[in-house]
Scaffold this motif. Sequence first.
Motif, short mmCIF file in Angstrom:
data_model
loop_
_atom_site.label_atom_id
_atom_site.label_comp_id
_atom_site.label_asym_id
_atom_site.label_seq_id
_atom_site.Cartn_x
_atom_site.Cartn_y
_atom_site.Cartn_z
N LEU A 180 -6.47 34.81 -7.12
CA LEU A 180 -6.28 36.26 -7.18
C LEU A 180 -6.36 36.87 -5.80
N ALA A 181 -5.61 37.96 -5.59
CA ALA A 181 -5.71 38.72 -4.34
C ALA A 181 -5.15 40.12 -4.56
N TRP A 182 -5.87 41.12 -4.10
CA TRP A 182 -5.40 42.51 -4.16
C TRP A 182 -4.73 42.85 -2.82
N THR A 183 -3.72 43.71 -2.87
CA THR A 183 -3.20 44.27 -1.63
C THR A 183 -4.24 45.26 -1.10
N SER A 184 -4.22 45.54 0.20
CA SER A 184 -5.26 46.35 0.82
C SER A 184 -5.32 47.78 0.27
N ASP A 185 -4.20 48.29 -0.24
CA ASP A 185 -4.19 49.64 -0.81
C ASP A 185 -4.62 49.65 -2.27
N GLY A 186 -4.84 48.49 -2.85
CA GLY A 186 -5.30 48.40 -4.22
C GLY A 186 -4.25 48.64 -5.27
N LYS A 187 -3.00 48.86 -4.86
CA LYS A 187 -1.95 49.21 -5.81
C LYS A 187 -1.35 48.00 -6.52
N THR A 188 -1.55 46.83 -5.95
CA THR A 188 -0.96 45.62 -6.51
C THR A 188 -1.99 44.50 -6.56
N ILE A 240 -2.10 40.42 -7.07
CA ILE A 240 -1.37 39.16 -7.17
C ILE A 240 -2.26 38.18 -7.93
N ALA A 241 -1.75 37.71 -9.06
CA ALA A 241 -2.53 36.81 -9.91
C ALA A 241 -1.70 35.56 -10.18
N GLY A 242 -1.92 34.52 -9.37
CA GLY A 242 -1.13 33.31 -9.54
C GLY A 242 0.34 33.59 -9.30
N ARG A 243 1.14 33.48 -10.35
CA ARG A 243 2.58 33.72 -10.24
C ARG A 243 2.97 35.17 -10.51
N SER A 244 2.01 36.00 -10.92
CA SER A 244 2.34 37.35 -11.38
C SER A 244 1.98 38.41 -10.34
N LYS A 245 2.82 39.43 -10.27
CA LYS A 245 2.59 40.60 -9.42
C LYS A 245 2.40 41.80 -10.35
N ILE A 246 1.23 42.45 -10.26
CA ILE A 246 0.86 43.46 -11.25
C ILE A 246 0.63 44.81 -10.59
N ASP A 247 1.24 45.86 -11.17
CA ASP A 247 1.04 47.24 -10.75
C ASP A 247 -0.28 47.72 -11.36
N THR A 248 -1.27 48.04 -10.52
CA THR A 248 -2.59 48.39 -11.05
C THR A 248 -2.68 49.83 -11.55
N ALA A 249 -1.66 50.65 -11.27
CA ALA A 249 -1.65 52.02 -11.80
C ALA A 249 -1.28 52.04 -13.28
N THR A 250 -0.35 51.17 -13.65
CA THR A 250 0.12 51.12 -15.05
C THR A 250 -0.26 49.82 -15.74
N TRP A 251 -0.80 48.86 -14.97
CA TRP A 251 -1.14 47.52 -15.47
C TRP A 251 0.07 46.85 -16.12
N THR A 252 1.19 46.97 -15.44
CA THR A 252 2.40 46.28 -15.88
C THR A 252 2.74 45.17 -14.90
N ILE A 253 3.29 44.09 -15.43
CA ILE A 253 3.69 42.97 -14.59
C ILE A 253 5.06 43.26 -13.99
N LEU A 254 5.11 43.33 -12.66
CA LEU A 254 6.34 43.69 -11.96
C LEU A 254 7.23 42.49 -11.71
N ASP A 255 6.64 41.34 -11.47
CA ASP A 255 7.43 40.17 -11.10
C ASP A 255 6.64 38.91 -11.41
N VAL A 256 7.35 37.85 -11.73
CA VAL A 256 6.73 36.56 -12.01
C VAL A 256 7.55 35.49 -11.30
N LEU A 257 6.87 34.62 -10.54
CA LEU A 257 7.58 33.53 -9.89
C LEU A 257 8.12 32.55 -10.92
N PRO A 258 9.24 31.91 -10.64
CA PRO A 258 9.81 30.94 -11.60
C PRO A 258 8.84 29.83 -11.93
N VAL A 259 8.91 29.35 -13.16
CA VAL A 259 7.96 28.33 -13.62
C VAL A 259 8.19 26.99 -12.93
N TRP A 260 9.33 26.79 -12.31
CA TRP A 260 9.58 25.49 -11.67
C TRP A 260 9.04 25.43 -10.25
#
Length: 247
Positions: A201-209, A211-231
């Motif tokens: 896990l890692a937060w961006t310095s502004d706290g807005k995003t 990063i959780a493994g393969r997922s990129k999450i918007d912390t304002a809405t708690w929606t997944i913005l992007d996911v790295l390919p499973v391969w």
Amino acid sequence: MQRPASAKHKKLATMPYRKIKVNNVAGHILHLPGGPGQRIIVRSWDGLIRVWDLETDTQVGEEWEAKDFGVYTIALSPDSKKVASGSLDGAVKLWNVDTGKIVKTWTGHPKEMRSVSWSPDGGRVVSGSNHGTFRVWDVQSGKTILGPINAGEDEGLRLGVRAACYSPDGKMIATGGIRLKIWDANSGKSLKSFKEHSGCLAWTSDGKTLIAGRSKIDTATWTILDVLPVWEDPIDTISVSMRYMAR
């Protein structure tokens, strides 16, 4: 079998600036700001911690050795003066960076540690264990002020808390393992849970995003913005700068 790198990754590939051989296999690497030269703190798979000078390619001082059980995970304090470590015996230890000596030992986890992280103000440390729980420790008193909180149980299974980290404002704690979960850092109340499995896990310095493994999450809405390919290759650790993410 490892899959060949994609054309995109080949294009973005960067040649190493310098290769340094340290004793044993490196498990964690921390940059140590300030002080003489460019230094890193390396936790090796032999359970020892070493400080390495990048300019001279030499070890600085003796190994930091936990006499009882080896160190599994490490984290540098915000003021760069202390290192928190999690050991295979479940203990959390604080080390003095200048001396390489243990200054505090906290016990409470019944199984080996998987993650440690400092609060932004350096007053607290969160630790996650293979028992599936996390605790928050007060650095000055050494007492558990939150927990143990069960974060690793899902559908009857209890798995380890593989990652735990504070948000940049210190108000939330993210834990990763069989599920990604968000907690109130003061009350320990569960705020959000995701089905995504995450071992880093890692937060961006502004706290807005987040990063959780393969997922990129918007912390304002708690929606997944992007996911790295499973391969893609497995992701064991990530680090976020202002513009880039290393993994």
